[in-house]
Write an enzyme that holds these catalytic residues in place. Structure first.
Site, short mmCIF file in Angstrom:
data_model
loop_
_atom_site.label_atom_id
_atom_site.label_comp_id
_atom_site.label_asym_id
_atom_site.label_seq_id
_atom_site.Cartn_x
_atom_site.Cartn_y
_atom_site.Cartn_z
N SER A 1 0.85 -1.19 0.00
CA SER A 1 0.00 0.00 0.00
C SER A 1 0.89 1.25 0.00
O SER A 1 1.73 1.40 -0.88
CB SER A 1 -0.96 -0.04 1.19
OG SER A 1 -1.97 0.92 1.07
N ASP B 1 -9.79 -3.96 -5.94
CA ASP B 1 -9.28 -2.86 -5.12
C ASP B 1 -9.90 -1.55 -5.60
O ASP B 1 -9.38 -0.90 -6.50
CB ASP B 1 -7.75 -2.80 -5.20
CG ASP B 1 -7.15 -1.90 -4.14
OD1 ASP B 1 -7.88 -1.04 -3.61
OD2 ASP B 1 -5.95 -2.05 -3.85
N HIS C 1 -7.78 -4.79 -1.57
CA HIS C 1 -6.55 -4.15 -1.13
C HIS C 1 -5.71 -5.06 -0.24
O HIS C 1 -4.94 -4.61 0.60
CB HIS C 1 -6.88 -2.84 -0.40
CG HIS C 1 -5.76 -1.85 -0.39
ND1 HIS C 1 -5.23 -1.29 -1.52
CD2 HIS C 1 -5.06 -1.31 0.64
CE1 HIS C 1 -4.27 -0.45 -1.20
NE2 HIS C 1 -4.14 -0.45 0.10
#
Length: 251
Positions: free
Chosen positions: A36, A201, A229
């Site tokens: 991320s 995502d 995610h």
């Protein structure tokens, strides 16, 4: 709740901290991972110190570009209009100067408005803004996570305030990456990489990982059709990608 200054909290200072570790340990080169926002930091580090990097594995890929920051705070509201209305209305009614309008109208960015609220001298203003941001976070990850649920970490006031303050600080400054990371991919030529991203995502659409892959000859893109995610199958692909790099490096 005591707050520290943000004047030295930027990507350059984080990269200095990361580079201090291999220097201290006598490591010449290593495999760099990032998840991320961590993938943004990993990319920025590799572009600053390419000779240090044996290979990379990036999971839930982001580059913290202006487009990504505006999408996750405003554009994705097209998918969650009810929740986004509340999220935006809070910034409007808090007197930040933020006003919804067309893209042609100059205005304060919503992420900048929330960043300002988290710097308020009034603890009640900071508390309310952190709660609204946390609710929005839980909302826009709901599809990939299999449905809406509250993140239990938000119950910790210190964690919630720190998370939201840092997220809004970095996102409102485009990750302190100037020029944008995608414009500096020549720095990574010859470095092997695996990019792992979930098709579902919604918060960080696949297009960023795709553009990064296209600009990075020799990179490999793994698209997980079932995850968002993050998830178990993505984590397993992450493990295998690291094993492959370690084997290739002969370590």
């Amino acid at each position: 709740m005591r707050r520290t200054g943000r004047e030295h909290n930027d990507t350059k200072h984080l990269l200095d901290d990361i580079e201090a570790l291999p220097t201290h340990l006598g490591i010449d080169a290593w495999i760099v991972n990032g998840v991320s926002w961590g993938s943004t930091l990993a990319l920025a580090y590799a572009q600053a110190y390419p000779d240090r990097v044996l290979g990379m594995v990036l999971f839930a890929v982001t580059t913290t570009s202006r487009r990504e920051g505006d999408w996750i705070t405003e554009g994705v509201g097209a998918i969650f209009p009810e929740a986004w209305d509340r999220f935006a209305r809070h910034a409007e009614e808090a007197g930040t100067g933020y006003q919804r309008g067309t893209s042609e109208q100059p205005r304060t960015r919503l992420v900048a408005a929330y960043s300002a609220l988290l710097e308020s001298a009034d603890p009640a203003v900071r508390e309310a803004a952190s709660q609204e941001w946390a609710l929005w976070e839980d909302t826009h990850v709901a599809i990939g996570a299999g449905g809406f649920r509250r993140d239990p970490r938000w119950a910790d006031d210190r964690f919630r305030h720190a998370f939201v303050r840092l997220a809004t600080h970095y996102w409102s400054h485009d990750g302190f990456c100037a020029p944008p990371l995608l414009q500096r991919m020549d720095r990574l030529r010859g470095i092997p990489a695996t990019l792992i991203h979930g098709r579902r995502d919604i918060s960080s659409p696949l297009v960023t990982a795709w553009e990064l892959h296209r600009a990075w000859p020799g990179s490999r893109l793994i698209v997980d059709e079932g995850d968002g995610h993050g998830g178990a199958s993505m984590a397993e692909a992450w493990r295998r990608a690291n094993d492959d790099l370690v084997s290739a490096a002969g370590r």
